[in-house]
Design a protein around this motif. Structure first.
Motif, short mmCIF file in Angstrom:
data_model
loop_
_atom_site.label_atom_id
_atom_site.label_comp_id
_atom_site.label_asym_id
_atom_site.label_seq_id
_atom_site.Cartn_x
_atom_site.Cartn_y
_atom_site.Cartn_z
N LYS A 237 0.79 -1.22 0.00
CA LYS A 237 0.00 0.00 0.00
C LYS A 237 0.83 1.28 0.00
N ASP A 238 2.14 1.11 0.14
CA ASP A 238 3.03 2.27 0.12
C ASP A 238 4.42 1.76 -0.23
N ILE A 239 5.30 2.69 -0.67
CA ILE A 239 6.68 2.27 -0.90
C ILE A 239 7.37 2.11 0.46
N GLY A 240 8.36 1.26 0.50
CA GLY A 240 9.04 0.95 1.76
C GLY A 240 10.26 1.83 2.00
N PRO A 241 10.92 1.65 3.17
CA PRO A 241 12.03 2.52 3.57
C PRO A 241 13.23 2.50 2.62
N ASN A 242 13.55 1.32 2.04
CA ASN A 242 14.71 1.27 1.13
C ASN A 242 14.43 2.06 -0.15
N THR A 243 13.20 1.95 -0.62
CA THR A 243 12.81 2.69 -1.83
C THR A 243 12.84 4.19 -1.56
N ILE A 244 12.32 4.59 -0.41
CA ILE A 244 12.33 6.02 -0.05
C ILE A 244 13.76 6.54 -0.07
N LYS A 245 14.67 5.75 0.51
CA LYS A 245 16.08 6.17 0.56
C LYS A 245 16.65 6.30 -0.86
N ILE A 265 -1.22 4.70 -0.91
CA ILE A 265 -2.59 5.13 -0.64
C ILE A 265 -2.51 6.30 0.35
N PHE A 266 -2.18 7.47 -0.19
CA PHE A 266 -1.86 8.63 0.66
C PHE A 266 -3.09 9.13 1.41
N GLU A 267 -4.28 8.73 0.98
CA GLU A 267 -5.51 9.18 1.65
C GLU A 267 -5.64 8.53 3.03
N THR A 268 -4.94 7.39 3.23
CA THR A 268 -5.12 6.59 4.43
C THR A 268 -3.80 6.42 5.17
N PRO A 269 -3.52 7.30 6.17
CA PRO A 269 -2.30 7.11 6.96
C PRO A 269 -2.32 5.72 7.62
N PRO A 270 -1.21 5.07 7.78
CA PRO A 270 0.17 5.57 7.58
C PRO A 270 0.68 5.40 6.15
N TYR A 271 -0.21 5.06 5.21
CA TYR A 271 0.29 4.79 3.85
C TYR A 271 0.55 6.08 3.06
#
Ligand code: ADP
Ligand code: MG
Length: 335
Positions: A237-245, A265-271
């Motif tokens: 549902k979201d990109i992970g920490p390695n991708t963010i880096k 899914i930016f509408e729904t935290p934490p995603y």
């Protein structure tokens, strides 16, 4: 042939203009304008025409009257009058008469099925009362609605200021970007995003892919040398920490950035975390930054970073069509 700007028309005094605006704005639960960004983008062209004593009729569509409820353009009047500081005559149909006031707002073009059926006789009839046609609806230019791609057959036709600006910025991005040029593509609609990824993989130095489509790329796309797909996900549902880096490192090196599509899914935290981190990295970069797409704009705006971007395109689908290397029928019609 290049398209001509409204600025090139010499004598506007007393001339009758049909301006195809893009007032297709979101409405709140009371049916009132919830976000006027698109309306604001059309204001300079309308003001310019009025200041030069032209007679102006504004034409737009709102919503999709075919499948949801019909929205009259009447809901736009308070916002338009406030922004233009000008009295507007509203017409309950598409019939313009020159004895109406200087500024007229016509009814929703999509109330008339001929509009989407690209009916030439309908376009000809619409064009009849006017001297000039102006296209100030960039977000409609990838479509072939009669009021966008057919009226120019019947009138001398020009582009509004905002349309010119959208085309200049997005064309320069593709033809002559300062490098490294980094494209960030996310979101959900694979059929519109895949052609963008394919085209940008030829033009950009890196294409970073997140969002739902990053889970859906086929093996041929994954082999593209400049494509960096998400490599870890948070529950899909979201990109992970390695991708963010990885992505923020690329973003920090960029001289030009274009971004369309949220990373999760930016509408729904934490995603919303991945999208927010990417938005922060983009806003902190010294690159020339362009974003577009309804959800991307709303995600960046939600964390208050919209004003850190150099250019926010008003055209989701039209911008994606350009980025995927397609030409726009509404723009072609003006040449
Ligand atoms: P834009 O309007 O900016 O062009 P899209 O409409 O293509 O963007 O995509 C936005 C939508 O994609 C959002 O509603 C978001 O929730 C959804 N989305 C992003 N990542 C995912 C995911 N991993 N799974 C499901 N939906 C996603
Ligand atoms: Mg969207």
């Amino acid at each position: 042939m290049a398209i001509k700007s409204v600025k090139e028309i010499k004598n506007l005094n007393g001339k009758k203009f049909l301006v195809r605006c893009d007032f297709d704005v979101p409405l709140d639960s009371n049916g009132q304008v919830a976000d006027a960004t698109r309306i604001e983008a059309c204001i300079p062209t309308i003001k310019y025409l009025l200041e030069n004593k032209a007679l102006v009729a504004m034409l737009t569509k709102i919503g999709r009257p075919k499948d949801d409820k019909r929205t009259s353009t009447r809901v736009l009047l308070p916002t338009l009058e406030k922004l233009l500081k000008y009295k507007i005559s509203w017409v309950p149909n598409l019939n313009y008469r020159a004895n109406l006031d200087n500024l007229v707002l016509l009814e929703n073009a999509r109330f008339y099925p001929e509009e989407e059926k690209q009916d030439e006789a309908f376009a000809k009839k619409l064009a009849k009362p006017y001297d000039y046609y102006i296209n100030e609806a960039f977000a409609m230019c990838h479509r072939k609605d009669a009021s966008v791609s057919l009226i120019p057959k019947f009138l001398p036709s020009y582009a509004g200021f905002r349309l010119i600006k959208e085309l200049e910025i997005l064309t320069k991005l593709l033809k002559n970007p300062q490098r490294p040029f980094i494209a960030i593509i996310g979101g959900a609609k694979a059929e519109t995003k895949i052609p963008v990824i394919e085209n940008l993989a030829k033009l950009a130095d890196k294409v970073l892919v997140g969002g739902k489509i990053s889970l859906e790329l086929g093996s041929s796309l994954l082999k593209l040398p400049r494509l960096l797909n998400s490599k870890d996900w948070k529950e899909g549902k979201d990109i992970g920490p390695n991708t963010i880096k990885l992505f923020t490192r690329e973003i920090s090196k960029a001289k030009t950035i274009v971004w369309n599509g949220p990373m999760g899914i930016f509408e729904t935290p934490p995603y919303d975390f991945g999208t927010n981190q990417i938005a922060k990295a983009v806003s902190e970069s010294s690159a020339y930054k362009v974003i577009g797409g309804g959800d991307t704009i709303s995600a960046v705006s939600k964390i208050g970073l919209l004003d850190k971007v150099d250019f926010v395109s008003t055209g989701g689908g039209a911008m994606l069509a350009l980025l995927s290397g397609r030409s726009l029928p509404g723009v072609g019609a003006l040449t």
